[in-house]
Design a protein around this motif. Structure first.
Motif, PDB file in Angstrom:
ATOM      1  N   TYR A  88       0.831  -1.206   0.000  1.00 14.80           N
ATOM      2  CA  TYR A  88       0.000   0.000   0.000  1.00 14.80           C
ATOM      3  C   TYR A  88       0.861   1.249   0.000  1.00 14.80           C
ATOM      4  CZ  TYR A  88      -2.946   3.779   1.739  1.00 14.80           C
ATOM      5  OH  TYR A  88      -3.581   4.979   1.875  1.00 14.80           O
ATOM      6  N   LEU A  89       0.405   2.280  -0.751  1.00 10.33           N
ATOM      7  CA  LEU A  89       1.048   3.589  -0.761  1.00 10.33           C
ATOM      8  C   LEU A  89      -0.031   4.662  -0.815  1.00 10.33           C
ATOM      9  CD1 LEU A  89       3.444   5.568  -1.081  1.00 10.33           C
ATOM     10  CD2 LEU A  89       3.338   5.144  -3.540  1.00 10.33           C
ATOM     11  N   GLY A  90       0.046   5.631   0.092  1.00  9.57           N
ATOM     12  CA  GLY A  90      -0.921   6.724   0.077  1.00  9.57           C
ATOM     13  C   GLY A  90      -0.985   7.420   1.419  1.00  9.57           C
ATOM     14  N   SER A  95       3.419   4.092 -13.077  1.00  9.72           N
ATOM     15  CA  SER A  95       3.913   3.779 -14.410  1.00  9.72           C
ATOM     16  C   SER A  95       4.136   2.276 -14.534  1.00  9.72           C
ATOM     17  CB  SER A  95       5.223   4.527 -14.705  1.00  9.72           C
ATOM     18  OG  SER A  95       6.274   4.046 -13.886  1.00  9.72           O
ATOM     19  N   ILE A  96       3.861   1.740 -15.717  1.00 10.19           N
ATOM     20  CA  ILE A  96       4.071   0.325 -16.008  1.00 10.19           C
ATOM     21  C   ILE A  96       4.930   0.237 -17.263  1.00 10.19           C
ATOM     22  CG2 ILE A  96       2.977  -1.885 -16.509  1.00 10.19           C
ATOM     23  CD1 ILE A  96       0.457  -0.859 -15.150  1.00 10.19           C
ATOM     24  N   LYS A  97       6.095  -0.406 -17.130  1.00 15.64           N
ATOM     25  CA  LYS A  97       7.037  -0.521 -18.233  1.00 15.64           C
ATOM     26  C   LYS A  97       7.281  -1.994 -18.548  1.00 15.64           C
ATOM     27  CE  LYS A  97       9.566   3.676 -16.867  1.00 15.64           C
ATOM     28  NZ  LYS A  97      10.887   4.219 -16.465  1.00 15.64           N
ATOM     29  N   PRO A  98       7.693  -2.289 -19.786  1.00 12.28           N
ATOM     30  CA  PRO A  98       8.060  -3.675 -20.112  1.00 12.28           C
ATOM     31  C   PRO A  98       9.260  -4.106 -19.282  1.00 12.28           C
ATOM     32  CG  PRO A  98       7.753  -2.367 -22.107  1.00 12.28           C
ATOM     33  CD  PRO A  98       7.769  -1.405 -20.960  1.00 12.28           C
ATOM     34  N   THR A 138       6.140   1.123 -11.139  1.00 11.20           N
ATOM     35  CA  THR A 138       6.625   2.099 -10.171  1.00 11.20           C
ATOM     36  C   THR A 138       5.468   2.978  -9.765  1.00 11.20           C
ATOM     37  OG1 THR A 138       8.874   2.140 -11.047  1.00 11.20           O
ATOM     38  CG2 THR A 138       8.185   4.030  -9.741  1.00 11.20           C
ATOM     39  N   MET A 139       5.199   3.029  -8.478  1.00 16.72           N
ATOM     40  CA  MET A 139       4.091   3.803  -7.940  1.00 16.72           C
ATOM     41  C   MET A 139       4.626   4.842  -6.974  1.00 16.72           C
ATOM     42  SD  MET A 139       0.782   2.293  -5.853  1.00 16.72           S
ATOM     43  CE  MET A 139       0.166   1.408  -7.286  1.00 16.72           C
TER      44      MET A 139
END
Length: 266
Positions: A7-9, A251-254, A244-245
């Motif tokens: 969790y992040l927030g 972001s979602i990268k290959p 990466t959050m």
């Protein structure tokens, strides 16, 4: 297979993820829906970030559903970043040192998956660590060793590159040992500022991974499987992805092992 949630927030009570939802992590420890086995009874752990750079850590060998201390801590501790894990062992004794998350400095790490043929390549991988990193290894799991490989490959400066290079080292070690490389890697890790995750496998069956909003304007989660489907949208992370959050974006990268990336670039 293990189950985990990160969790992040905004700061929330740990129990809001670990215990409160209808399909919370504690429920998943004895009733997982998207794992080969519904039971993860070989220990549990939580790493959370507060006012200090290094995370707090609580781990034990009891099944998560039977530890009253976990529920008590979850009702009292609030955090804006935490990693929680219930373990289904694929190797290594049931011991506190083998329970996830693992911590080194400000970094925490947890894993669902396994290194195939680990017993045949473990020594080679351990020998590739610096003395300092080798001395930090407390348990006997492939997961903790992979975490140390990541640190050795520059995790603090380049999280994506470090995981990519560590993955390549595992696959190369298997080839050198004359065995078919086999790796299932669905992991989350953090330095207390950003939350990272990877979903990868050498076959087409990487362990599941999802992202979802915890609540509007509150925070987001990365999980092995959704803990609540009522009124909440979950997005499955594609295989061979790196997430990466931060508090502002996701972001979602290959993702691919370093050797594969180099081959494609050439």
């Amino acid at each position: 297979m293990c189950r985990w949630a990160a969790y992040l927030g905004d700061a929330i009570f740990l129990e809001d993820v670990i215990a409160a939802p209808s399909h919370s992590l504690i429920v998943q420890s004895h009733g997982a829906k998207e794992a080969k086995s519904p039971i993860s009874a070989d220990g549990f752990g939580v790493a959370w970030y507060g006012d200090r750079p290094e995370p707090g850590l609580y781990r034990d060998v009891l099944p998560a559903w039977s530890d009253t201390n976990l529920r008590s801590l979850g009702r009292q501790i609030k955090s804006g970043m935490f990693l929680a894990h219930v373990r289904a062992s694929t190797g290594g004794a049931t011991s506190r040192a083998n329970c996830h998350p693992f911590v080194s400095g400000r970094w925490s790490f947890m894993h669902n998956g396994q290194i195939g043929g680990f017993e045949k390549i473990r020594r080679a991988l351990e020998n590739s660590l610096s003395d300092t990193l080798f001395d930090q290894v407390e348990g006997s799991t492939d997961s903790e060793l992979f975490f140390q490989l990541m640190i050795g490959e520059g995790l603090a400066q380049d999280p994506l590159g470090a995981v990519s290079r560590a993955t390549s080292r595992v696959l190369d070690a298997a080839r050198r040992a004359g065995i078919e490389p086999s790796l299932k890697l669905t992991a989350a890790f953090s330095d207390g500022r950003a939350l990272h995750a990877v979903r990868y496998a050498t076959d087409e069956h990487a362990p599941t991974l999802y992202t979802g909003a915890f609540a509007k304007g509150v925070g987001r989660c990365i999980v092995s499987e959704p803990f609540d489907r009522d009124g909440r949208t979950w997005h499955e992370i594609p295989q061979s992805s790196f997430v990466t959050m931060t508090r502002d974006s996701t972001s979602i990268k290959p993702f691919a092992p370093a050797a594969v990336q180099l081959a494609l670039a050439g």
